[in-house]
Design a protein around this motif. Structure first.
Motif, PDB file in Angstrom:
ATOM      1  N   PRO A 114     -11.154 -11.616  -6.537  1.00  0.00           N
ATOM      2  CA  PRO A 114     -12.695 -11.396  -7.218  1.00  0.00           C
ATOM      3  C   PRO A 114     -13.172 -10.066  -7.092  1.00  0.00           C
ATOM      4  N   GLU A 115     -13.721  -9.706  -8.189  1.00  0.00           N
ATOM      5  CA  GLU A 115     -14.164  -8.313  -8.417  1.00  0.00           C
ATOM      6  C   GLU A 115     -14.970  -7.792  -7.378  1.00  0.00           C
ATOM      7  N   SER A 116     -15.810  -8.680  -6.682  1.00  0.00           N
ATOM      8  CA  SER A 116     -16.654  -8.463  -5.379  1.00  0.00           C
ATOM      9  C   SER A 116     -15.724  -7.989  -4.184  1.00  0.00           C
ATOM     10  N   LEU A 117     -14.516  -8.465  -4.106  1.00  0.00           N
ATOM     11  CA  LEU A 117     -13.611  -8.065  -2.937  1.00  0.00           C
ATOM     12  C   LEU A 117     -12.989  -6.927  -3.316  1.00  0.00           C
ATOM     13  N   VAL A 118     -12.904  -6.272  -4.448  1.00  0.00           N
ATOM     14  CA  VAL A 118     -12.151  -5.309  -5.025  1.00  0.00           C
ATOM     15  C   VAL A 118     -12.838  -3.720  -5.001  1.00  0.00           C
ATOM     16  N   ILE A 119     -13.808  -3.997  -5.780  1.00  0.00           N
ATOM     17  CA  ILE A 119     -14.613  -2.850  -5.903  1.00  0.00           C
ATOM     18  C   ILE A 119     -15.175  -2.152  -4.679  1.00  0.00           C
ATOM     19  N   GLY A 120     -14.773  -0.848  -4.526  1.00  0.00           N
ATOM     20  CA  GLY A 120     -14.913  -0.307  -3.009  1.00  0.00           C
ATOM     21  C   GLY A 120     -13.980  -0.339  -2.307  1.00  0.00           C
ATOM     22  N   CYS A 121     -12.919  -1.097  -2.433  1.00  0.00           N
ATOM     23  CA  CYS A 121     -11.495  -1.099  -1.654  1.00  0.00           C
ATOM     24  C   CYS A 121     -10.576  -0.414  -2.399  1.00  0.00           C
ATOM     25  N   GLN A 122     -10.201   0.886  -2.043  1.00  0.00           N
ATOM     26  CA  GLN A 122      -9.525   1.901  -2.700  1.00  0.00           C
ATOM     27  C   GLN A 122      -7.955   1.064  -2.955  1.00  0.00           C
ATOM     28  N   ARG A 123      -7.457   0.463  -1.904  1.00  0.00           N
ATOM     29  CA  ARG A 123      -6.228   0.133  -2.102  1.00  0.00           C
ATOM     30  C   ARG A 123      -5.972  -0.836  -3.193  1.00  0.00           C
ATOM     31  N   LEU A 124      -6.933  -1.983  -3.109  1.00  0.00           N
ATOM     32  CA  LEU A 124      -7.054  -3.274  -4.245  1.00  0.00           C
ATOM     33  C   LEU A 124      -7.405  -2.678  -5.656  1.00  0.00           C
ATOM     34  N   GLU A 125      -8.296  -1.453  -5.547  1.00  0.00           N
ATOM     35  CA  GLU A 125      -8.479  -1.183  -6.818  1.00  0.00           C
ATOM     36  C   GLU A 125      -7.445  -0.262  -7.479  1.00  0.00           C
ATOM     37  N   ARG A 126      -6.628   0.419  -6.418  1.00  0.00           N
ATOM     38  CA  ARG A 126      -5.394   0.946  -6.939  1.00  0.00           C
ATOM     39  C   ARG A 126      -4.341  -0.016  -7.508  1.00  0.00           C
ATOM     40  N   GLU A 127      -4.223  -1.013  -6.539  1.00  0.00           N
ATOM     41  CA  GLU A 127      -3.169  -1.885  -7.102  1.00  0.00           C
ATOM     42  C   GLU A 127      -3.565  -2.725  -8.348  1.00  0.00           C
ATOM     43  N   ARG A 128      -4.967  -3.061  -8.517  1.00  0.00           N
ATOM     44  CA  ARG A 128      -5.369  -3.645  -9.795  1.00  0.00           C
ATOM     45  C   ARG A 128      -5.043  -2.721 -11.111  1.00  0.00           C
ATOM     46  N   GLU A 129      -5.411  -1.278 -10.948  1.00  0.00           N
ATOM     47  CA  GLU A 129      -5.053  -0.288 -11.918  1.00  0.00           C
ATOM     48  C   GLU A 129      -3.547  -0.354 -12.369  1.00  0.00           C
ATOM     49  N   GLU A 130      -2.925  -0.159 -11.435  1.00  0.00           N
ATOM     50  CA  GLU A 130      -1.301  -0.243 -11.517  1.00  0.00           C
ATOM     51  C   GLU A 130      -0.863  -1.525 -12.256  1.00  0.00           C
ATOM     52  N   GLU A 131      -1.298  -2.623 -11.951  1.00  0.00           N
ATOM     53  CA  GLU A 131      -0.745  -3.936 -12.456  1.00  0.00           C
ATOM     54  C   GLU A 131      -1.358  -3.832 -13.980  1.00  0.00           C
ATOM     55  N   ARG A 132      -2.489  -3.369 -14.141  1.00  0.00           N
ATOM     56  CA  ARG A 132      -3.105  -3.217 -15.568  1.00  0.00           C
ATOM     57  C   ARG A 132      -2.219  -2.294 -16.512  1.00  0.00           C
ATOM     58  N   ASN A 133      -1.566  -1.342 -15.903  1.00  0.00           N
ATOM     59  CA  ASN A 133      -1.062  -0.105 -16.530  1.00  0.00           C
ATOM     60  C   ASN A 133       0.409  -0.481 -16.771  1.00  0.00           C
ATOM     61  N   ASP A 134       1.060  -1.602 -16.163  1.00  0.00           N
ATOM     62  CA  ASP A 134       2.328  -1.883 -16.303  1.00  0.00           C
ATOM     63  C   ASP A 134       2.611  -2.714 -17.647  1.00  0.00           C
TER      64      ASP A 134
END
Length: 134
Positions: A114-134
């Motif tokens: 859930p977005e509420s657990l990702v925003i502010g967590c650098q590691r999950l933000e980075r992982e989500r961004e990498e998944e979307r760029n693949d």
């Protein structure tokens, strides 16, 4: 396997999961696990800086005290982390994989968290961004 053995095994597994989630229930301990995952398996990480969330200002002396008296003893007792006072460092303990698997699973499923657990967590933000760029 008899009923008594199944019950005992069930209790042992419940206890292990309780230990893992207790260890991950505090931010400094999560940051230590994440920092150790980011480092090669045989490397030490510097404390207290690697136990701090980079998004939240922290008093390094207060964090150092909390690490020395609460977080590191707990992680060491559970054998997830080994640590030393001088120099102030930590490394993977013999049971590190038991706690690391939870962080790894979250990273792997970052797009489903859930977005509420990702925003502010650098590691999950980075992982989500990498998944979307693949």
């Amino acid at each position: 396997m008899g009923l008594d053995a199944r019950i005992e095994n069930g209790r042992r597994v419940i206890e292990k999961w309780d230990r893992v989630f207790t260890a991950l229930s505090a931010e400094p301990r999560r940051q230590i696990v994440v920092s150790l995952l980011d480092a090669p398996p045989d490397r030490l990480i510097s404390l207290p800086e690697r136990a701090a969330n980079p998004n939240v200002p922290t008093d390094p002396e207060r964090l150092r005290c909390d690490l020395l008296h609460t977080h590191l003893p707990m992680l060491a007792d559970l054998e997830f982390v080994d640590w030393e006072r001088e120099p102030f460092v930590a490394s993977r303990g013999p049971q590190f994989d038991e706690v690391a698997v939870v962080i790894d699973a979250l990273q792997t499923a970052a797009d489903d968290v859930p977005e509420s657990l990702v925003i502010g967590c650098q590691r999950l933000e980075r992982e989500r961004e990498e998944e979307r760029n693949d």
